[in-house]
Design a protein around this motif. Structure first.
Motif, PDB file in Angstrom:
ATOM      1  N   MET A   1       0.668  -1.321  -0.002  1.00  0.00           N
ATOM      2  CA  MET A   1      -0.134   0.190   0.020  1.00  0.00           C
ATOM      3  C   MET A   1       0.868   1.348  -0.017  1.00  0.00           C
ATOM      4  O   MET A   1       1.977   1.355   0.769  1.00  0.00           O
ATOM      5  N   GLU A   2       0.552   2.189  -0.943  1.00  0.00           N
ATOM      6  CA  GLU A   2       1.471   3.571  -0.922  1.00  0.00           C
ATOM      7  C   GLU A   2       1.275   4.169   0.135  1.00  0.00           C
ATOM      8  O   GLU A   2       0.198   4.259   0.899  1.00  0.00           O
ATOM      9  N   PRO A   3       2.191   5.016   0.554  1.00  0.00           N
ATOM     10  CA  PRO A   3       2.111   5.949   1.957  1.00  0.00           C
ATOM     11  C   PRO A   3       1.430   6.956   1.544  1.00  0.00           C
ATOM     12  O   PRO A   3       1.796   8.190   1.216  1.00  0.00           O
ATOM     13  N   ASP A   4       0.103   6.875   2.214  1.00  0.00           N
ATOM     14  CA  ASP A   4      -0.988   8.157   1.886  1.00  0.00           C
ATOM     15  C   ASP A   4      -1.543   8.430   3.402  1.00  0.00           C
ATOM     16  O   ASP A   4      -2.258   7.927   4.000  1.00  0.00           O
ATOM     17  N   LEU A   5      -0.722   9.483   3.742  1.00  0.00           N
ATOM     18  CA  LEU A   5      -0.909  10.139   5.050  1.00  0.00           C
ATOM     19  C   LEU A   5      -2.560  10.440   5.235  1.00  0.00           C
ATOM     20  O   LEU A   5      -3.197  10.240   6.226  1.00  0.00           O
ATOM     21  N   PHE A   6      -3.160  11.153   4.421  1.00  0.00           N
ATOM     22  CA  PHE A   6      -4.576  11.579   4.469  1.00  0.00           C
ATOM     23  C   PHE A   6      -5.371  10.692   3.515  1.00  0.00           C
ATOM     24  O   PHE A   6      -6.205  11.312   2.726  1.00  0.00           O
ATOM     25  N   THR A   7      -5.534   9.607   3.518  1.00  0.00           N
ATOM     26  CA  THR A   7      -6.577   8.677   2.972  1.00  0.00           C
ATOM     27  C   THR A   7      -7.946   8.909   3.444  1.00  0.00           C
ATOM     28  O   THR A   7      -8.144   9.367   4.571  1.00  0.00           O
ATOM     29  N   ALA A   8      -8.835   8.527   2.543  1.00  0.00           N
ATOM     30  CA  ALA A   8     -10.189   9.109   2.836  1.00  0.00           C
ATOM     31  C   ALA A   8     -10.443   7.747   4.288  1.00  0.00           C
ATOM     32  O   ALA A   8     -11.226   8.370   5.201  1.00  0.00           O
ATOM     33  N   ALA A   9      -9.952   6.827   4.401  1.00  0.00           N
ATOM     34  CA  ALA A   9     -10.152   5.924   5.673  1.00  0.00           C
ATOM     35  C   ALA A   9      -9.684   6.511   6.792  1.00  0.00           C
ATOM     36  O   ALA A   9     -10.354   6.709   8.055  1.00  0.00           O
ATOM     37  N   ALA A  10      -8.438   7.125   6.701  1.00  0.00           N
ATOM     38  CA  ALA A  10      -7.726   7.737   7.670  1.00  0.00           C
ATOM     39  C   ALA A  10      -8.432   9.256   8.207  1.00  0.00           C
ATOM     40  O   ALA A  10      -8.617   9.335   9.484  1.00  0.00           O
ATOM     41  N   GLU A  11      -8.836   9.813   7.486  1.00  0.00           N
ATOM     42  CA  GLU A  11      -9.673  10.999   7.684  1.00  0.00           C
ATOM     43  C   GLU A  11     -11.167  10.656   8.363  1.00  0.00           C
ATOM     44  O   GLU A  11     -11.606  11.436   9.542  1.00  0.00           O
ATOM     45  N   GLU A  12     -11.714   9.632   7.905  1.00  0.00           N
ATOM     46  CA  GLU A  12     -12.826   9.111   8.688  1.00  0.00           C
ATOM     47  C   GLU A  12     -12.456   8.638   9.891  1.00  0.00           C
ATOM     48  O   GLU A  12     -13.481   8.890  10.828  1.00  0.00           O
ATOM     49  N   ARG A  13     -11.440   7.954  10.270  1.00  0.00           N
ATOM     50  CA  ARG A  13     -11.219   7.603  11.518  1.00  0.00           C
ATOM     51  C   ARG A  13     -10.851   8.546  12.481  1.00  0.00           C
ATOM     52  O   ARG A  13     -11.132   8.905  13.659  1.00  0.00           O
ATOM     53  N   GLN A  14     -10.166   9.788  11.753  1.00  0.00           N
ATOM     54  CA  GLN A  14      -9.981  10.936  12.554  1.00  0.00           C
ATOM     55  C   GLN A  14     -11.507  11.667  13.205  1.00  0.00           C
ATOM     56  O   GLN A  14     -11.267  12.215  14.070  1.00  0.00           O
ATOM     57  N   GLU A  15     -12.182  11.670  12.258  1.00  0.00           N
ATOM     58  CA  GLU A  15     -13.445  12.319  12.527  1.00  0.00           C
ATOM     59  C   GLU A  15     -14.258  11.632  13.496  1.00  0.00           C
ATOM     60  O   GLU A  15     -14.808  12.431  14.246  1.00  0.00           O
ATOM     61  N   LYS A  16     -14.175  10.432  13.571  1.00  0.00           N
ATOM     62  CA  LYS A  16     -14.836   9.562  14.409  1.00  0.00           C
ATOM     63  C   LYS A  16     -14.166   9.547  15.934  1.00  0.00           C
ATOM     64  O   LYS A  16     -14.866   9.638  16.822  1.00  0.00           O
ATOM     65  N   ASP A  17     -12.925   9.449  15.868  1.00  0.00           N
ATOM     66  CA  ASP A  17     -12.153   9.639  17.222  1.00  0.00           C
ATOM     67  C   ASP A  17     -11.033  10.468  16.993  1.00  0.00           C
ATOM     68  O   ASP A  17      -9.806  10.378  16.932  1.00  0.00           O
ATOM     69  N   PRO A  18     -11.267  11.858  17.256  1.00  0.00           N
ATOM     70  CA  PRO A  18     -10.338  12.966  17.092  1.00  0.00           C
ATOM     71  C   PRO A  18      -9.145  12.842  18.016  1.00  0.00           C
ATOM     72  O   PRO A  18      -7.998  13.196  17.682  1.00  0.00           O
ATOM     73  N   ALA A  19      -9.307  12.480  18.973  1.00  0.00           N
ATOM     74  CA  ALA A  19      -8.372  12.090  20.212  1.00  0.00           C
ATOM     75  C   ALA A  19      -7.487  11.132  20.082  1.00  0.00           C
ATOM     76  O   ALA A  19      -6.264  11.185  20.510  1.00  0.00           O
ATOM     77  N   SER A  20      -7.458  10.464  18.824  1.00  0.00           N
ATOM     78  CA  SER A  20      -6.599   9.398  18.328  1.00  0.00           C
ATOM     79  C   SER A  20      -5.327  10.091  17.744  1.00  0.00           C
ATOM     80  O   SER A  20      -4.394   9.198  17.539  1.00  0.00           O
ATOM     81  N   SER A  21      -5.692  11.155  17.438  1.00  0.00           N
ATOM     82  CA  SER A  21      -4.551  11.895  16.517  1.00  0.00           C
ATOM     83  C   SER A  21      -3.831  12.979  17.452  1.00  0.00           C
ATOM     84  O   SER A  21      -4.434  13.661  18.048  1.00  0.00           O
ATOM     85  N   PRO A  22      -2.595  13.173  17.114  1.00  0.00           N
ATOM     86  CA  PRO A  22      -1.882  14.200  17.787  1.00  0.00           C
ATOM     87  C   PRO A  22      -2.381  15.607  17.700  1.00  0.00           C
ATOM     88  O   PRO A  22      -2.980  15.843  16.856  1.00  0.00           O
ATOM     89  N   LEU A  23      -2.310  16.453  18.689  1.00  0.00           N
ATOM     90  CA  LEU A  23      -2.964  17.975  18.608  1.00  0.00           C
ATOM     91  C   LEU A  23      -2.540  18.342  17.250  1.00  0.00           C
ATOM     92  O   LEU A  23      -3.203  19.053  16.629  1.00  0.00           O
ATOM     93  N   ALA A  24      -1.025  18.425  17.038  1.00  0.00           N
ATOM     94  CA  ALA A  24      -0.491  19.230  15.775  1.00  0.00           C
ATOM     95  C   ALA A  24      -1.460  18.618  14.680  1.00  0.00           C
ATOM     96  O   ALA A  24      -1.513  19.495  13.611  1.00  0.00           O
ATOM     97  N   VAL A  25      -1.936  17.501  14.350  1.00  0.00           N
ATOM     98  CA  VAL A  25      -2.404  17.057  13.375  1.00  0.00           C
ATOM     99  C   VAL A  25      -3.888  17.344  13.265  1.00  0.00           C
ATOM    100  O   VAL A  25      -4.389  17.897  12.128  1.00  0.00           O
ATOM    101  N   ARG A  26      -4.470  17.169  14.308  1.00  0.00           N
ATOM    102  CA  ARG A  26      -6.028  17.728  14.652  1.00  0.00           C
ATOM    103  C   ARG A  26      -6.077  19.260  14.227  1.00  0.00           C
ATOM    104  O   ARG A  26      -7.158  19.651  13.801  1.00  0.00           O
ATOM    105  N   MET A  27      -5.150  19.985  14.470  1.00  0.00           N
ATOM    106  CA  MET A  27      -5.307  21.541  14.301  1.00  0.00           C
ATOM    107  C   MET A  27      -4.703  21.843  13.122  1.00  0.00           C
ATOM    108  O   MET A  27      -4.498  23.182  12.775  1.00  0.00           O
TER     109      MET A  27
END
Length: 462
Positions: free
Chosen positions: A1-27
């Motif tokens: 799998m190619e290194p895609d930092l912001f795939t749709a799945a990753a963004e969906e996961r972040q929206e469901k559980d924002p606390a799972s990402s570092p503050l610098a990423v969330r902001m």
């Protein structure tokens, strides 16, 4: 799998559980209007606005962009915002870990995505300066054919670190270090924004000042420290992040130093005076205070270069080259490694023999000029190369020093008003003792006190 930092799945996961990402990423800003700093790139009609098109239009101009700036100034953020604004898929590679194979895989995937279902790709390549010439060459077909929108980031001068064919096909954007006001605005947004801390904790004034110091203009570093401190405060049941809690969480003592106030100038002055006084240990103490306070390393390097000429001069002719080399190294490597270079230069300058003769010499010469002691350039020193100069007598009688035994011709160089002035008074310290002997012999020969100068015998320029 190619290194895609912001795939749709990753963004969906972040929206469901924002606390799972570092503050610098969330902001991380989602649109250009949320970006702090870099206003020279973001004002109406500026390059980034044209690149994304106001209102989410397609990109304009070149399909390759190089972002040049220090760490933490938003290079990754801007690449992500461009991909969101242009509705393109975002793929991130790091030149530290990726090679030609990975780059070609991403490019091939981008070609398939464009041809198969019309999805264009933004390829963000971090630290492109670490790529070899061959690796950078592998990017050219994708850029020329617009298979990807390449956004490359570098902390090094791209004119030295990026191949000319790629540079000529790219829009070069220079990012400036974030100001304390920029970082402060980011911290306050993170404290209140629902993507951030959502008002769960307040920030004490002295704690904010300490965050600004340790951030040193690096947004990512500021948010990482804030997240650690806020977590520690909430774990204690506190609703305010205090300085003591912040210090504990980031394991760093607050330095009593105001980069914008009197302490800034006092500590900088103490550093230079300690070097002048040859107290290497005191100099290192003040250097450490400036580093820990988040002082711009380039400012420190500039002060060391000044000190090398002001307080050392010809007593140690290697002092200035050492300081200049340190300044160049600091500009290339930045903190934290730059601390080693600054220490190297500070120790060398503090232990060097001292002389302010060069400082006094130019000061005395400038004072005479201000008093009006100037006068016309002696006729024999004037330019004799242009048509008509001979008619005016310019350069007539000039003795070419290389044609004279010893290389010193007995003739007057200074205007009559200051002839005989002795601005340079060398000391007997260090290497300058040699200059003290030389200058007297030279002055005697210029006055013709060792016999008349031999007539010119060569055919050098007059």
């Amino acid at each position: 799998m190619e290194p895609d930092l912001f795939t749709a799945a990753a963004e969906e996961r972040q929206e469901k559980d924002p606390a799972s990402s570092p503050l610098a990423v969330r902001m991380r800003p989602r649109v250009l209007d949320e970006v702090l700093g870099q206003q020279h790139l973001l004002k109406p009609g500026a390059p980034l606005r044209r690149l994304v098109g106001e209102g989410g239009g397609g990109p304009a101009g070149p399909s390759s962009v190089i972002l040049w700036g220090p760490p933490g100034t938003g290079k990754t953020t801007l690449a992500y915002v461009v991909s969101k604004a242009t509705k393109k898929r975002f793929v991130e590679l790091s030149a530290i870990t990726a090679g030609v194979k990975e780059v070609r895989a991403v490019i091939e995937s981008a070609r398939r995505a464009t041809g198969g279902y019309g999805q264009e790709t933004v390829l963000f390549l971090d630290e492109i300066h670490r790529f070899s010439k061959a690796q950078q060459d592998s990017l050219l077909p994708a850029v020329e054919n617009r298979w990807v929108t390449l956004i490359a980031a570098t902390t090094e001068n791209p004119y030295f670190s990026i191949i000319s064919p790629l540079l000529s096909r790219s829009l070069l954007l220079t990012l400036e270090p974030l100001t304390d006001d920029d970082v402060s605005g980011l911290l306050r947004r993170a404290l209140t924004d629902e993507r951030g801390l959502g008002g769960a904790v307040a920030l004490a004034e002295d704690a904010e000042a300490h965050l600004l110091r340790i951030a040193g203009g690096d947004a990512r570093r500021a948010l990482t420290a804030l997240e650690a401190g806020a977590g520690a405060a909430l774990a204690k049941g506190d609703d305010t992040l205090t300085l003591s809690t912040l210090e504990e969480s980031v394991d760093r003592a607050a330095v009593k130093y105001d980069r914008a106030g009197d302490q800034h100038y006092d500590v900088a002055s103490a550093l230079i005076k300690s070097i002048r006084g040859s107290d290497v240990d005191a100099a290192l103490h003040y250097l450490a205070r400036m580093i820990e306070a988040g002082e711009d390393p380039r400012f420190i390097a500039r002060r060391l270069m000044i000190s090398a000429s002001e307080d050392i001069g010809l007593a140690d002719p290697t002092a200035l080259p050492t300081a200049v080399a340190a300044a160049q190294a600091v500009a290339l490597i930045g903190f934290p490694e730059a601390a080693l270079t600054l220490s190297h230069a500070t120790i060398a300058l503090a232990l060097a023999p001292k002389s302010n003769a060069a400082t006094l010499a130019i000061g005395a010469a400038m004072e005479d000029v201000r008093k009006g002691l100037a006068g016309p350039v002696p006729t024999h020193l004037r330019d004799g190369h242009y048509k008509g100069a001979a008619t005016l007598g310019h350069a007539k009688g000039y003795v070419y020093p290389h044609d004279v035994p010893g290389g010193i011709a007995a003739q007057r160089y200074a205007p009559e008003a200051v002839d005989g002035k002795r601005y340079y008074q060398p000391t007997r310290y260090g290497a300058e003792a040699r200059y003290a002997d030389v200058v007297e012999r030279v002055r005697e020969r210029l006055r013709g006190e060792q016999g008349p100068a031999a007539p010119p015998t060569g055919s050098g320029p007059r």
